[in-house]
Design a protein around this motif. Structure first.
Motif, PDB file in Angstrom:
ATOM      1  N   SER A  87       5.700 -36.287 -32.122  1.00  0.00           N
ATOM      2  CA  SER A  87       4.928 -36.166 -30.891  1.00  0.00           C
ATOM      3  C   SER A  87       3.423 -36.149 -31.161  1.00  0.00           C
ATOM      4  CB  SER A  87       5.324 -34.893 -30.143  1.00  0.00           C
ATOM      5  OG  SER A  87       4.924 -33.756 -30.879  1.00  0.00           O
ATOM      6  N   HIS A  88       2.672 -36.364 -30.104  1.00  0.00           N
ATOM      7  CA  HIS A  88       1.217 -36.370 -30.207  1.00  0.00           C
ATOM      8  C   HIS A  88       0.687 -35.022 -30.709  1.00  0.00           C
ATOM      9  CE1 HIS A  88      -2.992 -37.007 -29.391  1.00  0.00           C
ATOM     10  NE2 HIS A  88      -2.987 -35.914 -28.652  1.00  0.00           N
ATOM     11  N   ARG A  89       1.204 -33.929 -30.197  1.00  0.00           N
ATOM     12  CA  ARG A  89       0.658 -32.618 -30.568  1.00  0.00           C
ATOM     13  C   ARG A  89       0.839 -32.314 -32.052  1.00  0.00           C
ATOM     14  NH1 ARG A  89       5.612 -31.222 -28.326  1.00  0.00           N
ATOM     15  NH2 ARG A  89       6.726 -29.639 -29.494  1.00  0.00           N
ATOM     16  N   LYS A  90       1.815 -32.962 -32.679  1.00  0.00           N
ATOM     17  CA  LYS A  90       2.021 -32.801 -34.122  1.00  0.00           C
ATOM     18  C   LYS A  90       1.266 -33.859 -34.923  1.00  0.00           C
ATOM     19  CE  LYS A  90       5.172 -29.524 -33.923  1.00  0.00           C
ATOM     20  NZ  LYS A  90       5.314 -28.343 -34.704  1.00  0.00           N
ATOM     21  N   ASN A  91       0.501 -34.720 -34.232  1.00  0.00           N
ATOM     22  CA  ASN A  91      -0.326 -35.755 -34.858  1.00  0.00           C
ATOM     23  C   ASN A  91       0.517 -36.791 -35.592  1.00  0.00           C
ATOM     24  OD1 ASN A  91      -2.497 -37.234 -35.724  1.00  0.00           O
ATOM     25  ND2 ASN A  91      -3.264 -35.707 -37.148  1.00  0.00           N
ATOM     26  N   ILE A  92       1.585 -37.234 -34.940  1.00  0.00           N
ATOM     27  CA  ILE A  92       2.455 -38.216 -35.577  1.00  0.00           C
ATOM     28  C   ILE A  92       1.712 -39.524 -35.846  1.00  0.00           C
ATOM     29  CG2 ILE A  92       3.476 -39.106 -33.445  1.00  0.00           C
ATOM     30  CD1 ILE A  92       5.249 -38.492 -36.839  1.00  0.00           C
ATOM     31  N   ALA A  93       0.731 -39.852 -35.023  1.00  0.00           N
ATOM     32  CA  ALA A  93      -0.065 -41.065 -35.284  1.00  0.00           C
ATOM     33  C   ALA A  93      -0.809 -40.936 -36.613  1.00  0.00           C
ATOM     34  CB  ALA A  93      -1.034 -41.331 -34.137  1.00  0.00           C
ATOM     35  N   GLY A  94      -1.351 -39.749 -36.892  1.00  0.00           N
ATOM     36  CA  GLY A  94      -2.030 -39.513 -38.168  1.00  0.00           C
ATOM     37  C   GLY A  94      -1.068 -39.563 -39.339  1.00  0.00           C
ATOM     38  N   VAL A  95       0.123 -38.998 -39.163  1.00  0.00           N
ATOM     39  CA  VAL A  95       1.148 -39.038 -40.211  1.00  0.00           C
ATOM     40  C   VAL A  95       1.491 -40.489 -40.544  1.00  0.00           C
ATOM     41  CG1 VAL A  95       3.568 -38.517 -40.733  1.00  0.00           C
ATOM     42  CG2 VAL A  95       2.129 -36.782 -39.635  1.00  0.00           C
ATOM     43  N   LEU A  96       1.720 -41.283 -39.503  1.00  0.00           N
ATOM     44  CA  LEU A  96       2.078 -42.686 -39.731  1.00  0.00           C
ATOM     45  C   LEU A  96       0.925 -43.467 -40.348  1.00  0.00           C
ATOM     46  CD1 LEU A  96       4.196 -43.414 -36.554  1.00  0.00           C
ATOM     47  CD2 LEU A  96       4.974 -43.434 -38.925  1.00  0.00           C
ATOM     48  N   SER A 128      -0.660 -31.139 -37.926  1.00  0.00           N
ATOM     49  CA  SER A 128      -0.535 -30.771 -36.519  1.00  0.00           C
ATOM     50  C   SER A 128      -1.898 -30.471 -35.903  1.00  0.00           C
ATOM     51  CB  SER A 128       0.362 -29.539 -36.394  1.00  0.00           C
ATOM     52  OG  SER A 128       0.461 -29.139 -35.055  1.00  0.00           O
ATOM     53  N   PHE A 129      -2.078 -30.910 -34.662  1.00  0.00           N
ATOM     54  CA  PHE A 129      -3.330 -30.647 -33.946  1.00  0.00           C
ATOM     55  C   PHE A 129      -3.422 -29.210 -33.444  1.00  0.00           C
ATOM     56  CE2 PHE A 129      -3.481 -35.339 -32.764  1.00  0.00           C
ATOM     57  CZ  PHE A 129      -4.535 -35.613 -33.603  1.00  0.00           C
ATOM     58  N   TYR A 130      -2.306 -28.660 -32.981  1.00  0.00           N
ATOM     59  CA  TYR A 130      -2.377 -27.419 -32.214  1.00  0.00           C
ATOM     60  C   TYR A 130      -1.512 -26.277 -32.701  1.00  0.00           C
ATOM     61  CZ  TYR A 130      -4.009 -30.993 -28.998  1.00  0.00           C
ATOM     62  OH  TYR A 130      -4.657 -32.043 -28.439  1.00  0.00           O
ATOM     63  N   GLU A 131      -0.452 -26.545 -33.379  1.00  0.00           N
ATOM     64  CA  GLU A 131       0.510 -25.470 -33.600  1.00  0.00           C
ATOM     65  C   GLU A 131       1.048 -25.432 -35.020  1.00  0.00           C
ATOM     66  OE1 GLU A 131       4.468 -27.503 -31.882  1.00  0.00           O
ATOM     67  OE2 GLU A 131       2.850 -27.173 -30.454  1.00  0.00           O
ATOM     68  N   ALA A 132       1.525 -24.264 -35.349  1.00  0.00           N
ATOM     69  CA  ALA A 132       2.161 -24.065 -36.651  1.00  0.00           C
ATOM     70  C   ALA A 132       3.636 -24.421 -36.523  1.00  0.00           C
ATOM     71  CB  ALA A 132       1.989 -22.629 -37.090  1.00  0.00           C
ATOM     72  N   SER A 133       4.297 -24.417 -37.627  1.00  0.00           N
ATOM     73  CA  SER A 133       5.722 -24.720 -37.687  1.00  0.00           C
ATOM     74  C   SER A 133       6.267 -24.034 -38.924  1.00  0.00           C
ATOM     75  CB  SER A 133       5.907 -26.233 -37.793  1.00  0.00           C
ATOM     76  OG  SER A 133       7.224 -26.552 -38.156  1.00  0.00           O
ATOM     77  N   GLY A 153      -2.182 -19.773 -45.748  1.00  0.00           N
ATOM     78  CA  GLY A 153      -3.216 -19.207 -46.603  1.00  0.00           C
ATOM     79  C   GLY A 153      -3.781 -20.250 -47.548  1.00  0.00           C
ATOM     80  N   ASP A 154      -4.008 -19.868 -48.781  1.00  0.00           N
ATOM     81  CA  ASP A 154      -4.550 -20.779 -49.793  1.00  0.00           C
ATOM     82  C   ASP A 154      -3.471 -21.600 -50.493  1.00  0.00           C
ATOM     83  OD1 ASP A 154      -7.105 -19.865 -49.298  1.00  0.00           O
ATOM     84  OD2 ASP A 154      -7.010 -18.322 -50.857  1.00  0.00           O
ATOM     85  N   ALA A 155      -2.221 -21.428 -50.096  1.00  0.00           N
ATOM     86  CA  ALA A 155      -1.131 -22.118 -50.783  1.00  0.00           C
ATOM     87  C   ALA A 155      -1.020 -23.590 -50.407  1.00  0.00           C
ATOM     88  CB  ALA A 155       0.200 -21.423 -50.481  1.00  0.00           C
ATOM     89  N   ALA A 156      -1.679 -23.998 -49.317  1.00  0.00           N
ATOM     90  CA  ALA A 156      -1.612 -25.401 -48.887  1.00  0.00           C
ATOM     91  C   ALA A 156      -2.979 -26.042 -49.004  1.00  0.00           C
ATOM     92  CB  ALA A 156      -1.141 -25.473 -47.430  1.00  0.00           C
ATOM     93  N   ALA A 157      -2.986 -27.322 -49.327  1.00  0.00           N
ATOM     94  CA  ALA A 157      -4.225 -28.102 -49.271  1.00  0.00           C
ATOM     95  C   ALA A 157      -4.494 -28.370 -47.799  1.00  0.00           C
ATOM     96  CB  ALA A 157      -4.075 -29.410 -50.035  1.00  0.00           C
ATOM     97  N   SER A 158      -5.748 -28.333 -47.398  1.00  0.00           N
ATOM     98  CA  SER A 158      -6.035 -28.515 -45.977  1.00  0.00           C
ATOM     99  C   SER A 158      -6.605 -29.889 -45.683  1.00  0.00           C
ATOM    100  CB  SER A 158      -6.980 -27.431 -45.466  1.00  0.00           C
ATOM    101  OG  SER A 158      -8.241 -27.558 -46.073  1.00  0.00           O
ATOM    102  N   LEU A 159      -6.269 -30.372 -44.511  1.00  0.00           N
ATOM    103  CA  LEU A 159      -6.797 -31.628 -43.986  1.00  0.00           C
ATOM    104  C   LEU A 159      -7.854 -31.297 -42.953  1.00  0.00           C
ATOM    105  CD1 LEU A 159      -3.514 -33.600 -43.337  1.00  0.00           C
ATOM    106  CD2 LEU A 159      -5.307 -34.234 -44.928  1.00  0.00           C
ATOM    107  N   ARG A 160      -9.034 -31.771 -43.130  1.00  0.00           N
ATOM    108  CA  ARG A 160     -10.073 -31.533 -42.132  1.00  0.00           C
ATOM    109  C   ARG A 160      -9.927 -32.491 -40.951  1.00  0.00           C
ATOM    110  NH1 ARG A 160     -11.436 -27.113 -43.966  1.00  0.00           N
ATOM    111  NH2 ARG A 160     -12.390 -26.883 -45.980  1.00  0.00           N
ATOM    112  N   SER A 161      -9.488 -33.715 -41.234  1.00  0.00           N
ATOM    113  CA  SER A 161      -9.271 -34.661 -40.126  1.00  0.00           C
ATOM    114  C   SER A 161      -8.362 -35.796 -40.593  1.00  0.00           C
ATOM    115  CB  SER A 161     -10.598 -35.247 -39.639  1.00  0.00           C
ATOM    116  OG  SER A 161     -11.197 -35.997 -40.672  1.00  0.00           O
ATOM    117  N   LEU A 162      -7.633 -36.320 -39.651  1.00  0.00           N
ATOM    118  CA  LEU A 162      -6.770 -37.477 -39.887  1.00  0.00           C
ATOM    119  C   LEU A 162      -6.891 -38.382 -38.707  1.00  0.00           C
ATOM    120  CD1 LEU A 162      -3.201 -36.748 -41.271  1.00  0.00           C
ATOM    121  CD2 LEU A 162      -4.956 -38.177 -42.221  1.00  0.00           C
TER     122      LEU A 162
END
Length: 122
Positions: free
Chosen positions: A8-17, A82-87, A113-122
């Motif tokens: 879905s859009h809210r999970k940023n599937i366009a960015g994933v693809l 994801s744009f808006y929510e955790a999972s 926390g610090d265990a994941a690399a972060s994405l600033r934008s996609l």
């Protein structure tokens, strides 16, 4: 790479693809998408080009927890922008020693926390 969540859009599937298509073309890295889009969710916003279709696999819903665990264990990373929510997907991935690349949003910073690399934008 692996993505687990709604398509879905809210999970940023366009960015994933977009990332999946680029990584498939540039490095031959496959992407596995686990999840579905229901009647209330938008359809996939991007088509998968023919030249990388063999590297991008739509698994649909995976109900078998053993199979889902295998997908996490065998992935190079979980991509979760994801744009808006955790999972729970990033935590599940970490449980199976799968590296996580997630959105730099408050809910994901709180969850990972610090265990994941972060994405600033996609």
């Amino acid at each position: 790479m692996l993505y687990v969540g709604s398509l879905s859009h809210r999970k940023n599937i366009a960015g994933v693809l977009a990332v999946g298509i680029a990584m498939a073309r540039e490095r031959g890295i496959p992407l596995v998408l686990v999840g579905s889009s229901g009647a209330f969710l938008s359809p996939l916003p991007v088509s998968i080009p023919d030249d990388v279709k063999h590297l991008i696999r739509l698994e649909g819903q995976v109900e078998d927890l053993g199979r889902l665990g295998d997908l996490y264990r065998n992935a190079r990373c979980l991509l979760f922008p994801s744009f808006y929510e955790a999972s729970s997907s990033p935590l599940e991935a970490m449980h199976f020693a799968c590296p996580v690349v997630a959105s730099d949003i408050p809910s994901m910073r709180e969850r990972c926390g610090d265990a994941a690399a972060s994405l600033r934008s996609l």
